[in-house]
Design a protein around this motif. Structure first.
Motif, PDB file in Angstrom:
ATOM      1  N   LEU A  67     -10.722  -0.362  -2.202  1.00 22.67           N
ATOM      2  CA  LEU A  67     -10.412   1.057  -2.370  1.00 22.67           C
ATOM      3  C   LEU A  67     -11.371   1.711  -3.361  1.00 22.67           C
ATOM      4  O   LEU A  67     -11.819   2.844  -3.158  1.00 22.67           O
ATOM      5  CB  LEU A  67      -8.971   1.232  -2.826  1.00 22.67           C
ATOM      6  CG  LEU A  67      -7.883   0.833  -1.821  1.00 22.67           C
ATOM      7  CD1 LEU A  67      -6.498   1.095  -2.406  1.00 22.67           C
ATOM      8  CD2 LEU A  67      -8.044   1.578  -0.512  1.00 22.67           C
ATOM      9  N   PHE A 109      -6.073  10.568  -5.434  1.00 21.64           N
ATOM     10  CA  PHE A 109      -6.145   9.126  -5.683  1.00 21.64           C
ATOM     11  C   PHE A 109      -5.194   8.736  -6.799  1.00 21.64           C
ATOM     12  O   PHE A 109      -5.227   9.299  -7.896  1.00 21.64           O
ATOM     13  CB  PHE A 109      -7.579   8.738  -6.046  1.00 21.64           C
ATOM     14  CG  PHE A 109      -7.761   7.278  -6.378  1.00 21.64           C
ATOM     15  CD1 PHE A 109      -7.235   6.290  -5.567  1.00 21.64           C
ATOM     16  CD2 PHE A 109      -8.477   6.900  -7.507  1.00 21.64           C
ATOM     17  CE1 PHE A 109      -7.405   4.934  -5.870  1.00 21.64           C
ATOM     18  CE2 PHE A 109      -8.663   5.559  -7.821  1.00 21.64           C
ATOM     19  CZ  PHE A 109      -8.112   4.572  -6.992  1.00 21.64           C
ATOM     20  N   ILE A 128      -5.003   8.536  -1.250  1.00 24.29           N
ATOM     21  CA  ILE A 128      -5.107   7.088  -1.410  1.00 24.29           C
ATOM     22  C   ILE A 128      -4.228   6.678  -2.579  1.00 24.29           C
ATOM     23  O   ILE A 128      -4.416   7.155  -3.710  1.00 24.29           O
ATOM     24  CB  ILE A 128      -6.565   6.651  -1.664  1.00 24.29           C
ATOM     25  CG1 ILE A 128      -7.448   7.047  -0.476  1.00 24.29           C
ATOM     26  CG2 ILE A 128      -6.642   5.145  -1.896  1.00 24.29           C
ATOM     27  CD1 ILE A 128      -8.910   6.693  -0.663  1.00 24.29           C
ATOM     28  N   ASP A 163      -2.765   3.408  -4.649  1.00 22.06           N
ATOM     29  CA  ASP A 163      -2.930   1.973  -4.910  1.00 22.06           C
ATOM     30  C   ASP A 163      -1.655   1.451  -5.575  1.00 22.06           C
ATOM     31  O   ASP A 163      -1.371   1.780  -6.724  1.00 22.06           O
ATOM     32  CB  ASP A 163      -4.149   1.743  -5.800  1.00 22.06           C
ATOM     33  CG  ASP A 163      -4.608   0.289  -5.811  1.00 22.06           C
ATOM     34  OD1 ASP A 163      -3.894  -0.561  -5.237  1.00 22.06           O
ATOM     35  OD2 ASP A 163      -5.669   0.006  -6.384  1.00 22.06           O
ATOM     36  N   LEU A 173      -3.431   6.627   2.907  1.00 23.51           N
ATOM     37  CA  LEU A 173      -3.785   5.210   2.873  1.00 23.51           C
ATOM     38  C   LEU A 173      -3.190   4.645   1.591  1.00 23.51           C
ATOM     39  O   LEU A 173      -3.503   5.125   0.502  1.00 23.51           O
ATOM     40  CB  LEU A 173      -5.304   5.030   2.876  1.00 23.51           C
ATOM     41  CG  LEU A 173      -5.846   3.605   2.648  1.00 23.51           C
ATOM     42  CD1 LEU A 173      -5.462   2.686   3.807  1.00 23.51           C
ATOM     43  CD2 LEU A 173      -7.365   3.630   2.484  1.00 23.51           C
TER      44      LEU A 173
END
Length: 315
Positions: free
Chosen positions: A48, A79, A156, A158, A187
Motif C-alpha cells: 500500500l 489514506f 485506502i 490500512d 481498498l
C-alpha cells in the motif's frame, strides 16, 4: 477513461536483503470495495505504501486514476495509515479541519463537514476535547474521519478495524458501504477475514510477500472443499453409502450408539448428492448439517496452515 482507480504492476521491495513484497500486481476497480487480506507480515502495508509513493519500489509501476501519481491526483485519495498518529494537543475538531484544509477545503466547509462526521461517529461531545484526552478507539475514529472528510474518489484504509470495539467495527463497516454506494473506490487491508467476507466485491490474498489470489469472494470460497456432518441410528450402513462421495471421518458416538460422521466432499459433489444417496439407500438420517465455507477456510486452502497463524476469523 480507465475503469480502475489504482493499477499496480510487478511491485517488489526488499529490506536489508529480505524480500518484503515480490512481484505483486493488482487493480482496484472504480466503485468497488476491494479487500487486501493476509496475515501480519504478508507485505500488505509495504504494498500500500508503494502504491501511494510513500515507499519507492525496487521494481514495478503504479498507475493512479489512469496516469502516474501526482500531487493533484493524490488530493483525490484518502489514506488511513497502519501507524495511528494525530496531533495530541489539538482538539478533535481542529485535527479534522486541519486535514480537510490540506486537501483543499475552505475553513468554513471543513468545519461544517467536521461537525457532521463527528456526530455521525458518535463523537459530537468530543469535538472540543484534545486528542490526548480521548480513548484509543475515539482517536482512531478521528483519524478515519480525517481520511474521508474531503470525500475522496479513492479511499485506502490500512487495518481500519484494529483497536475498535465490535459496535464501532459495525459502524465502520456501514461507513465503508456508504462510501461505495456514493461511487467511491475503497481498498482496505485487514487480517480479519470476517470483515472482508461481509463487505468486499473482490479480494486480494497475500502470503509471504506474494499475491496468492485475486478475484471475487465467491470464487475464493469455491476453492474450499465442502463438508457435511451426518448422523444415523446405530447399525445403519451410513459409512459405506457415502464412502465414494468424499473422505469420511468418524465422530464421537452418541450414548445410544448412533453414528456420527464428518464428510469432506470430493470435487464436483455437493451436499444434495449426499442426501440423495442416503435417501436412495434407505438410510434414515438423524443429522444432516452442510457447513458453509468461510473466507478463512479459503485462505487456509490456498496458502496452508503455516501461513495463517495471525489471520483471524472474527474481530
Amino acid at each position: 477513461m480507465t475503469e480502475y482507480a489504482l493499477e499496480v504492476d510487478g511491485l517488489s521491495k526488499t529490506f536489508a536483503g529480505k524480500p518484503a513484497v515480490r512481484n505483486v500486481s493488482f487493480k482496484a476497480r472504480k466503485g468497488d470495495i476491494t479487500g487486501f487480506l493476509g496475515p501480519n507480515g504478508a507485505g500488505k502495508t509495504t504494498t500500500l505504501r508503494m502504491s501511494l509513493g510513500v515507499i519507492t519500489p525496487d521494481q514495478g509501476s503504479v498507475t493512479l486514476f489512469g496516469g502516474a501519481p501526482t500531487a493533484m491526483s493524490m488530493d483525490r485519495v484518502g489514506f488511513l495509515p497502519e501507524e495511528r498518529g494525530v496531533y495530541r494537543k489539538m482538539t478533535a475538531e481542529a485535527v479534522i479541519v486541519f486535514f480537510a484544509r490540506l486537501k483543499g477545503l475552505s475553513a468554513g466547509e471543513a468545519r461544517r463537514r467536521a461537525l457532521i462526521y463527528l456526530e455521525r461517529f458518535g463523537l459530537k461531545d468530543a469535538a472540543t476535547k484534545k486528542i490526548k484526552e480521548l480513548s484509543k478507539g475515539m482517536a482512531q475514529k478521528i483519524q478515519i474521519i480525517s481520511a474521508i472528510i474531503h470525500e475522496p474518489d479513492f479511499i485506502i484504509l490500512d487495518e481500519p478495524f484494529s483497536g475498535l470495539d465490535p459496535v464501532n467495527q459495525a459502524m465502520l463497516e456501514q461507513v465503508i458501504r456508504e462510501q461505495a454506494e456514493a461511487g467511491r473506490t475503497v481498498l482496505f487491508s485487514t487480517h480479519v477475514m470476517e470483515h472482508a467476507e461481509r463487505l468486499c466485491d473482490r479480494i486480494i490474498l497475500m502470503a509471504r510477500g506474494q499475491k496468492v489470489f485475486d478475484g471475487r469472494v465467491d470464487e475464493a470460497l469455491a476453492r474450499v472443499p465442502r463438508q457435511v456432518t451426518l448422523g444415523a441410528a446405530a447399525g445403519s450402513d451410513l459409512a459405506s453409502v457415502i464412502a465414494d462421495l468424499g473422505e469420511v471421518e468418524t465422530l464421537e458416538a452418541d450414548p445410544d450408539g448412533a453414528i456420527n460422521l464428518h464428510l469432506t466432499l470430493k470435487t464436483g459433489v455437493d451436499a444434495q448428492d449426499v442426501l440423495r444417496a442416503c435417501v436412495q439407500a434407505g438410510v434414515p438420517l438423524t443429522r444432516f448439517e452442510p457447513r458453509r465455507p468461510h473466507l478463512h477456510d479459503a485462505f487456509v486452502a490456498l496458502v496452508g496452515e503455516d501461513a495463517v497463524e495471525t489471520v483471524s476469523e472474527e474481530a
